[in-house]
Design an enzyme around this catalytic site. Structure first.
Site, short mmCIF file in Angstrom:
data_model
loop_
_atom_site.label_atom_id
_atom_site.label_comp_id
_atom_site.label_asym_id
_atom_site.label_seq_id
_atom_site.Cartn_x
_atom_site.Cartn_y
_atom_site.Cartn_z
N GLY A 46 0.57 -1.24 -0.03
CA GLY A 46 0.01 0.03 0.07
C GLY A 46 0.85 1.24 0.02
N GLN A 51 3.05 9.74 1.06
CA GLN A 51 4.49 9.14 1.26
C GLN A 51 5.41 9.56 0.12
OE1 GLN A 51 2.38 5.24 2.13
NE2 GLN A 51 4.30 4.89 3.18
N CYS A 91 5.42 -0.19 7.50
CA CYS A 91 5.06 1.10 6.49
C CYS A 91 6.28 1.44 5.54
CB CYS A 91 4.87 2.29 7.41
SG CYS A 91 4.41 3.66 6.50
N LEU A 92 6.19 1.72 4.48
CA LEU A 92 7.35 1.90 3.64
C LEU A 92 8.11 3.27 3.83
CD1 LEU A 92 5.95 1.25 0.12
CD2 LEU A 92 7.59 -0.33 1.44
N HIS A 133 -4.82 2.19 7.05
CA HIS A 133 -3.34 2.52 7.56
C HIS A 133 -3.05 3.96 6.40
CE1 HIS A 133 1.02 1.68 7.93
NE2 HIS A 133 1.00 2.44 6.73
N GLU A 134 -3.46 3.50 5.24
CA GLU A 134 -3.29 4.58 4.27
C GLU A 134 -4.00 5.91 4.41
OE1 GLU A 134 -0.69 3.88 2.68
OE2 GLU A 134 -0.60 1.63 2.84
N HIS A 137 -2.36 8.20 6.39
CA HIS A 137 -1.49 9.09 5.73
C HIS A 137 -1.99 10.33 5.36
CE1 HIS A 137 2.13 6.66 6.01
NE2 HIS A 137 1.77 5.51 5.64
NI NI Z 1 2.32 3.48 5.47
#
Ligand code: NI
Length: 167
Positions: A46, A51, A91-92, A133-134, A137
């Site tokens: 995701g 991000q 998370c990236l 989660h996304e 962000h």
């Molecule tokens: Ni994330």
């Protein structure tokens, strides 16, 4: 192919609030394509536009094992939630950190798809976790901020050590 640089926590740009997409045009579809390529290359399941330092309400997700089921959510809004579930998240933007987070078990969300059509999704399991989660962000929240202050301090220390070693 255009891979976009991913911001790393605690970069303050991760706290920016994303604006709604006004119109799904070729420019937005190009951003979605680049976001998907960036997510697959990372690799991740995701990615939110925040991000990659683009502050628009766009999310891409692919939780399939075959990495060929891209799901795009533009201007997502959660309309109802049910239950609670705990899941280990990564998370990236927070590389190498995995922590358990409690979220709603089921979510219903409405969104606009990449053709500009209104749609809805009812999700549970990993998809429900990813959507929440996304979407966090997009309002400037990173999952580690749901953890205790002590855990957050440890994570920041670990990440800055990783960054020093990478230099
Ligand atoms: Ni994330």
């Amino acid at each position: 192919m255009a891979l976009l640089p991913i911001l790393h926590y605690p970069d303050p740009r991760l706290h920016k609030i994303a604006s709604p997409v006004k119109q799904v045009d070729d420019k937005i579809r190009k951003i979605i394509k680049d976001m998907a390529e960036t997510m697959y290359a990372a690799p991740g399941i995701g990615l939110a536009a925040t991000q990659v330092d683009m502050h628009l309400r766009i999310i891409v997700i692919d939780i399939s094992e075959t990495h060929d089921r891209l799901q795009v959510f533009i201007n997502p809004e959660i309309t109802s939630t049910e239950g609670e579930a705990e899941c280990e998240e990564g998370c990236l933007s927070v590389p190498g950190i995995f922590e358990k987070v409690t979220r709603a078990a089921t979510v219903t969300a409405r969104f606009v798809d990449e053709r500009g059509q209104q749609s809805t999704v009812e999700a549970d399991g990993l998809l429900a976790v990813c959507i929440q989660h996304e979407m966090d962000h997009l309002v400037g929240r990173v999952f580690v901020e749901k953890l205790s202050r002590l855990k957050q301090q440890r994570i920041v220390a670990k990440l800055s050590k990783q960054q020093r070693q990478a230099m």
